[in-house]
Design a protein around this motif. Sequence first.
Motif, PDB file in Angstrom:
ATOM      1  N   UNK A  47       0.854  -1.184   0.000  1.00 47.95           N
ATOM      2  CA  UNK A  47       0.000   0.000   0.000  1.00 47.95           C
ATOM      3  C   UNK A  47       0.892   1.238   0.000  1.00 47.95           C
ATOM      4  N   UNK A  48       0.287   2.401  -0.031  1.00 43.56           N
ATOM      5  CA  UNK A  48       1.060   3.634   0.066  1.00 43.56           C
ATOM      6  C   UNK A  48       1.865   3.669   1.360  1.00 43.56           C
ATOM      7  N   UNK A  49       1.333   3.016   2.425  1.00 44.13           N
ATOM      8  CA  UNK A  49       2.015   2.987   3.713  1.00 44.13           C
ATOM      9  C   UNK A  49       3.266   2.114   3.702  1.00 44.13           C
ATOM     10  N   UNK A  50       3.468   1.337   2.632  1.00 44.88           N
ATOM     11  CA  UNK A  50       4.647   0.465   2.535  1.00 44.88           C
ATOM     12  C   UNK A  50       5.906   1.245   2.168  1.00 44.88           C
ATOM     13  N   UNK A  51       5.735   2.534   1.869  1.00 46.49           N
ATOM     14  CA  UNK A  51       6.859   3.417   1.575  1.00 46.49           C
ATOM     15  C   UNK A  51       7.767   2.886   0.460  1.00 46.49           C
ATOM     16  N   UNK A  52       7.144   2.313  -0.569  1.00 51.18           N
ATOM     17  CA  UNK A  52       7.913   1.844  -1.721  1.00 51.18           C
ATOM     18  C   UNK A  52       8.489   0.442  -1.573  1.00 51.18           C
ATOM     19  N   UNK A  53       8.202  -0.227  -0.461  1.00 53.22           N
ATOM     20  CA  UNK A  53       8.685  -1.597  -0.263  1.00 53.22           C
ATOM     21  C   UNK A  53       7.553  -2.586  -0.515  1.00 53.22           C
ATOM     22  N   UNK A  54       7.900  -3.661  -1.197  1.00 51.33           N
ATOM     23  CA  UNK A  54       6.913  -4.685  -1.523  1.00 51.33           C
ATOM     24  C   UNK A  54       6.506  -5.448  -0.262  1.00 51.33           C
ATOM     25  N   UNK A  55       5.216  -5.803  -0.171  1.00 50.05           N
ATOM     26  CA  UNK A  55       4.699  -6.617   0.922  1.00 50.05           C
ATOM     27  C   UNK A  55       3.743  -7.657   0.352  1.00 50.05           C
ATOM     28  N   UNK A  56       3.687  -8.826   1.007  1.00 49.97           N
ATOM     29  CA  UNK A  56       2.785  -9.886   0.568  1.00 49.97           C
ATOM     30  C   UNK A  56       2.390 -10.771   1.728  1.00 49.97           C
ATOM     31  N   UNK A  57       1.299 -11.504   1.539  1.00 49.69           N
ATOM     32  CA  UNK A  57       0.878 -12.566   2.448  1.00 49.69           C
ATOM     33  C   UNK A  57       0.801 -13.848   1.635  1.00 49.69           C
ATOM     34  N   UNK A  58       1.239 -14.950   2.218  1.00 46.90           N
ATOM     35  CA  UNK A  58       1.092 -16.243   1.563  1.00 46.90           C
ATOM     36  C   UNK A  58      -0.339 -16.708   1.780  1.00 46.90           C
ATOM     37  N   UNK A  59      -1.023 -17.039   0.697  1.00 51.97           N
ATOM     38  CA  UNK A  59      -2.421 -17.447   0.756  1.00 51.97           C
ATOM     39  C   UNK A  59      -2.600 -18.954   0.557  1.00 51.97           C
TER      40      UNK A  59
END
Length: 152
Positions: A47-59
């Motif tokens: 999100x914008x709150x990630x400050x340009x860093x990728x984030x994910x959840x394993x589904x």
Amino acid sequence: MGRPIDARGWVFEVEDHATPNTFIPLRNLTSWTHNPGESEETADTTTFDSNGYYEQDVMQRGATIEVSGLYAQTDGTRDPGQLYIDETWAYLLGEDSRGRMRYRHTTQTEWTVWECTVTPGEQGGETNAKTSWGATFTRCGAPTTAAVVVTP
């Protein structure tokens, strides 16, 4: 610090659909590969709150084991494990296509057991080679364990 274990010490068996809890060894194997990340699915949570860093959840978690070896027969009789995969399990469809396989190292006291499907591997060879054989098991659901029972 642990000691490395031999790859040839791994044992793989498939359950006979017609006789539950009867496992057939897979013999004449020359290699195997466990891929614990196969069929993994992730959701992008950046999100914008990630400050340009990728984030994910394993589904979704998945795994495969591929075994390779030599096509085997003695006096015209196929190796029982290879025969079972090639002429029985490989032809089952839908819910029936699921079966169980188990594996362990000879130094372990528990089997890892998978409900899984199987995909037969390619067979072939060249002029001065033996015929190859293989199969890929795709895990369905979470693995379980079972104690190794030694029969006299």
